[in-house]
Structures are given as C-alpha cells and as structure tokens.
Motif scaffolding. Structure first.
Motif, PDB file in Angstrom:
ATOM      1  N   ILE A 251     -26.502 -69.531  11.891  1.00 24.98           N
ATOM      2  CA  ILE A 251     -26.527 -70.922  12.617  1.00 24.98           C
ATOM      3  C   ILE A 251     -28.214 -71.279  12.605  1.00 24.98           C
ATOM      4  N   PRO A 252     -28.325 -72.532  12.235  1.00 26.97           N
ATOM      5  CA  PRO A 252     -29.730 -73.068  12.440  1.00 26.97           C
ATOM      6  C   PRO A 252     -30.150 -73.040  13.860  1.00 26.97           C
ATOM      7  N   HIS A 253     -31.469 -73.279  13.725  1.00 27.32           N
ATOM      8  CA  HIS A 253     -32.116 -73.290  15.085  1.00 27.32           C
ATOM      9  C   HIS A 253     -31.878 -74.770  15.721  1.00 27.32           C
ATOM     10  N   ASP A 254     -30.879 -74.686  16.293  1.00 25.83           N
ATOM     11  CA  ASP A 254     -30.483 -76.072  16.926  1.00 25.83           C
ATOM     12  C   ASP A 254     -29.333 -75.914  18.079  1.00 25.83           C
ATOM     13  N   PRO A 255     -29.845 -76.364  19.246  1.00 25.71           N
ATOM     14  CA  PRO A 255     -28.848 -76.184  20.270  1.00 25.71           C
ATOM     15  C   PRO A 255     -27.464 -76.717  20.341  1.00 25.71           C
ATOM     16  N   ARG A 256     -27.246 -77.451  19.282  1.00 29.15           N
ATOM     17  CA  ARG A 256     -25.909 -77.856  18.974  1.00 29.15           C
ATOM     18  C   ARG A 256     -25.179 -76.767  18.756  1.00 29.15           C
ATOM     19  N   ALA A 257     -25.633 -75.723  17.902  1.00 27.99           N
ATOM     20  CA  ALA A 257     -25.057 -74.946  17.098  1.00 27.99           C
ATOM     21  C   ALA A 257     -24.546 -73.958  18.351  1.00 27.99           C
ATOM     22  N   VAL A 258     -24.840 -73.897  19.398  1.00 21.57           N
ATOM     23  CA  VAL A 258     -24.091 -73.208  20.574  1.00 21.57           C
ATOM     24  C   VAL A 258     -22.690 -73.525  20.598  1.00 21.57           C
TER      25      VAL A 258
END
Length: 138
Positions: free
Chosen positions: A15-22
C-alpha cells in the motif's frame, strides 16, 4: 464457493503512504477471509489489521504492506513498514489512555490476539520492521 480452510495460503498487499489505504486493507482482508471460509474471524481480524496498518501509515513516511497467512489453524496478520525502530510498547489501560483519541493500538492487539511481536527487517537497502499478531481459529 469457499475454499478448504485447512489449506495454507498467504497474501501480501502493498500500500502507498495514504490513510485511505487502511480501508482498502480492511476490505481486502474481509474478502480474503470470506473466500477462504473464515468469516468467523473477520471482525477481530479487521480490528487487528486496522491497528497494525494504521500504525504503519501514521508513524512512517514510506510505503507499507499488509501480510495475511493461514497455516495450521492460525491466521497471522502482519504489517511491514519502512521504519526500523521498534513499535512503542503497549501501554496499560488506565482512565487517561481510555479517554485519549490515539495510543491504544498495540494494547488492543495485545488484548485481542493470541500472541503478537515484531522484528526488524533488512534486505539489501530496504530496512524496516514487521509487526505481527496471530489469531487462532478456535
């Protein structure tokens, strides 16, 4: 049709460094467990994965990965991140920590998982850590 829950399997979601990835990780985990006939583990597994991946995204600047492994009746949920520093220890739950908006992730992991741990990783120039927990099917 669900596959046989006794056969071992493993998935890794980078996953990228992006809170939406959670959210992507949580939904992917639910789908994987459903496909493999392990829906009964989903609620607790989602909580554990969310805490591990949230920490990876919140406390590092690089990409991360969710790893799911089923073997011998145990689901291992792990999160890799680029920060080689150990995770903060799980604090004891007191009134101050219960009222706090953050800081209880590893305490929840410790309370809900059968066992958890971490280890540093180094592969060539890649450095980081892997934080994991196990959840039994019982």
């Amino acid at each position: 049709m669900p596959q046989n829950a006794t056969e071992p399997w493993e998935y890794t979601l980078h996953i990228p460094h992006d809170p939406r990835a959670v959210t992507v990780c949580r939904r992917t985990l639910r789908l994987i467990l459903t496909i493999h006939g392990l829906i009964r583990l989903t609620d607790v597994a989602e909580l554990l994965a969310t805490e591990l991946i949230s920490n990876a995204v919140r406390h590092t600047k690089g990409s991360a990965a969710l790893r799911l492994r089923w073997r011998d009746g145990v689901l291992r949920i792990g999160a890799w991140d680029a920060n080689p520093e150990p995770p903060d220890p799980a604090p004891a739950l007191d009134q101050a920590s219960l009222d706090a908006e953050t800081g209880r992730g590893l305490t929840l992991v410790q309370a809900c998982a059968d066992v958890w741990g971490w280890h540093p990783l180094a592969r060539g120039a890649d450095r980081g850590k892997y934080v994991w927990c196990d959840l039994g099917a019982a």
